[in-house]
Design an enzyme around this catalytic site. Structure first.
Site, PDB file in Angstrom:
ATOM      1  N   HIS A  25      -8.602  -9.569  -2.113  1.00 35.32           N
ATOM      2  CA  HIS A  25      -7.427  -9.441  -1.399  1.00 35.32           C
ATOM      3  C   HIS A  25      -7.605  -8.296  -0.125  1.00 35.32           C
ATOM      4  CE1 HIS A  25      -3.329 -10.032   0.079  1.00 35.32           C
ATOM      5  NE2 HIS A  25      -3.065  -8.912  -0.021  1.00 35.32           N
ATOM      6  N   ARG A  41      -7.608  10.916   5.927  1.00 38.44           N
ATOM      7  CA  ARG A  41      -7.673  10.442   7.602  1.00 38.44           C
ATOM      8  C   ARG A  41      -6.598  10.292   8.248  1.00 38.44           C
ATOM      9  NH1 ARG A  41     -11.753   9.206   4.220  1.00 38.44           N
ATOM     10  NH2 ARG A  41     -13.938   8.489   4.816  1.00 38.44           N
TER      11      ARG A  41
END
Length: 154
Positions: free
Chosen positions: A92, A131
């Protein structure tokens, strides 16, 4: 010899720009941090708060549909996609990462509209957290710079 190039600082003036943001709610703690950093940077670059339109969608696969709806309004100089896809145990992850990324790129080309893609694709939450702020800021800077560049080129 190439022609004189304007400095990137000239392209980072957002005072006359209108920007649309599409944020996925899935992995919301990460996408909220992305959005907050993005908003702060857009405002720092001079984009007026009234010229920022922010919508939320369920997940990364829904981002392109909302981007397209905003692009069809023909009132934005740039769009920004904010999301976070964390690898799981199944295929997925690849499906969502590949489809959302390809759709964002296709929309940018189809509508000749800069779309900053800040849909994080990471292995784990720690990578996403590391991030989230920088990528949110980067998305704002990319959107403003590319909007100014494309406006200049047209």
């Amino acid at each position: 010899m190439f022609g004189a190039e304007k400095g990137s600082a000239d392209h980072l003036n957002g005072k006359k720009l209108s920007v649309g943001i599409v944020q996925a709610r899935f992995n919301e703690s990460i996408t909220n941090a992305l959005a907050q950093a993005c908003w702060q940077e857009l405002l720092a670059l001079g984009v007026e708060e009234k010229n920022i339109h922010h919508v939320k969608v369920p997940g990364a696969l829904e981002i392109p549909s909302a981007l397209q709806a905003l692009a069809e309004r023909d009132q934005y100089d740039a769009l920004i996609a904010l999301g976070c896809i964390i690898r799981g145990e199944t295929y997925h992850f690849e499906l969502v990462a590949n489809e959302s990324g390809a759709s964002v790129s296709r929309l940018a080309l189809d509508y000749q509209l800069p779309i900053a893609n800040a849909i994080l694709t990471v292995e784990n939450v720690a990578q996403a957290e590391a991030r989230q702020v920088d990528k949110g800021r980067d998305a704002a800077r990319v959107a403003v710079e590319m909007a100014n560049l494309l406006n200049e080129l047209s």
